[in-house]
Design an enzyme around this catalytic site. Sequence first.
Site, mmCIF file in Angstrom:
data_model
loop_
_atom_site.group_PDB
_atom_site.id
_atom_site.type_symbol
_atom_site.label_atom_id
_atom_site.label_comp_id
_atom_site.label_asym_id
_atom_site.label_seq_id
_atom_site.Cartn_x
_atom_site.Cartn_y
_atom_site.Cartn_z
ATOM 1 N N ARG A 154 -3.990 -1.460 9.572
ATOM 2 C CA ARG A 154 -4.641 -2.753 9.758
ATOM 3 C C ARG A 154 -3.736 -3.691 10.560
ATOM 4 N NH1 ARG A 154 -6.222 -7.463 5.332
ATOM 5 N NH2 ARG A 154 -7.596 -8.643 6.718
ATOM 6 N N HIS A 166 -4.867 -5.403 14.093
ATOM 7 C CA HIS A 166 -4.898 -6.850 14.262
ATOM 8 C C HIS A 166 -3.862 -7.328 15.264
ATOM 9 C CE1 HIS A 166 -7.409 -8.087 10.538
ATOM 10 N NE2 HIS A 166 -7.743 -6.875 10.929
ATOM 11 N N ASN A 181 -6.837 -12.742 9.196
ATOM 12 C CA ASN A 181 -5.690 -12.065 8.591
ATOM 13 C C ASN A 181 -5.517 -12.420 7.118
ATOM 14 O OD1 ASN A 181 -4.716 -10.480 10.750
ATOM 15 N ND2 ASN A 181 -3.805 -12.286 11.706
ATOM 16 N N SER A 186 2.969 -9.351 17.816
ATOM 17 C CA SER A 186 2.852 -10.785 17.520
ATOM 18 C C SER A 186 2.296 -11.047 16.129
ATOM 19 C CB SER A 186 1.988 -11.486 18.575
ATOM 20 O OG SER A 186 0.672 -10.965 18.605
ATOM 21 N N ASP A 219 -10.942 11.022 5.961
ATOM 22 C CA ASP A 219 -11.949 12.039 6.256
ATOM 23 C C ASP A 219 -13.194 11.383 6.848
ATOM 24 O OD1 ASP A 219 -13.240 10.847 4.078
ATOM 25 O OD2 ASP A 219 -12.637 12.412 2.674
ATOM 26 N N HIS A 245 -11.748 2.709 7.877
ATOM 27 C CA HIS A 245 -12.165 2.249 6.552
ATOM 28 C C HIS A 245 -12.517 3.416 5.632
ATOM 29 C CE1 HIS A 245 -13.243 -2.163 7.763
ATOM 30 N NE2 HIS A 245 -11.947 -1.915 7.770
ATOM 31 N N THR A 246 -12.138 4.610 6.016
ATOM 32 C CA THR A 246 -12.274 5.752 5.121
ATOM 33 C C THR A 246 -11.223 5.728 4.025
ATOM 34 O OG1 THR A 246 -12.484 8.162 5.025
ATOM 35 C CG2 THR A 246 -10.786 7.296 6.471
ATOM 36 N N VAL A 277 -5.142 -9.144 19.586
ATOM 37 C CA VAL A 277 -4.717 -10.512 19.956
ATOM 38 C C VAL A 277 -3.552 -10.410 20.924
ATOM 39 C CG1 VAL A 277 -3.913 -12.730 19.098
ATOM 40 C CG2 VAL A 277 -5.415 -11.333 17.672
#
Length: 333
Positions: free
Chosen positions: A60, A64, A92, A74, A248, A190-191, A68
Site C-alpha cells: 500500500r 500511494h 492515507n 515522498s 491468490d 486486495h487479495t 503522487v
Amino acid sequence: MASSNAIPIFFLLALLFGASSAQLSETFYDRTCPRLPNIVRAAVKKAIETDIRAGAKLIRLHFHDCFVNGCDGSVLLEDAPGIVSELNSPGNQGIQGLEIVDAIKAAVESECPNTVSCADILAQASKDSVDVQGGPSWRVLYGRRDSRIANKTGADSGLASPFETLVQLKKKFSDVGLGTTDLVALSGAHTFGRSRCRFFSHRFANFNNTGRPDPSLDANYRGFLQGVCSAGPDTRANFDPTTPDVFDKNYYTNLQAGKGLLQSDQELFSTAGADTIAIVNSFAAREGTFFKEFRQSMINMGNIKPLTGSRGEIRKNCRRVNSAMGGEGHDVM
C-alpha cells in the site's frame, strides 16, 4: 561551419544521456549493493512472521507513493519545516508500515551505506511481500531516487478512494498513465490485508441516499460485516473472507459473488456494461492470467515518473530529507 555542426551533435548527446539516465535497470546496484534483493527479502519475511499484515502495509505504501508525483519515496516523509506530509491526506488515513520500512532501510544501510533509495526499497519490498505470501515474482527495476519534497495536495486529489465509482477510478489511473487492465490487476492486491469499517460501512444502509443497502453487496456477507463492525468504525475486516493472508485470485471470485469489501472493489464487476467485467472474469477463471497481468502492472506502476540521475537524493532516513550539510546521506549515481 564546424561549430554550427557541433551544436546539434551536442544536443543529440544530451538527449541520449537524458533518456538513458531516466531508464531504470535490473542491474543498477550490481556493483554497489549486489545483495540488495536478499537483504530486503529477509527483512520482509521477518516482518511478516511477526505481523501477517506487513506485506499488505508495504505494498500500500508503494501504491500511494507512485500515484503522487511518481515513485519517489515522498509518501514516507513526515511533517517537518517546509514539508507538509502526504501522510496527512485523507487517502492515507490509517496507512501503516513506516516502522517496517525503517527496519528494512537499516538492514540495507548496514551493508550498503548511502546507496539505495527509499523509493527502490519500497519497490523491492512490495515484490517480496507478494511472492512470500504466494503471489507472482518479477525482476524489480532500480535507479529511483528520493524526493526532497512531499505533495499533500497531490495526495488529496490523486489517491483512489474506497468511495469512488469506476469512472472516477479509471480517471485517476489514466492520470498517471495506467490503463483499465492495470486498474483491475492492481486492485487484486486486495487479495490480502484488512480495511477499517469506516471505509465500507456506508454500504450497509442508505447507500448513496437511496434508503437501501448497496445492491451489489451480497446480503449474507453484508450481515456478516455488520456483525464485525458492531465493535466500532475502526474495527478491521479481511479484504478476502476466504483466504485472507494468501495472495491468490480469490479477490476476483469474491467480486463475482458480490463480496468485494470496498465499494471501489465491487465497482469493477457490478458497474453495468463495464469493460472491467470481462477482465475480472478472466482473472477469476485462471490465476496464471491474473499473476501475469499483476506482474506487468506492478512494473508499469513502478515506472511512473521516477527521479533518476542527479535529481532528488538518497535519503539516509526514509522519514526525512537529508540535512543541507549532507550529514545524513549523499548522492550516488
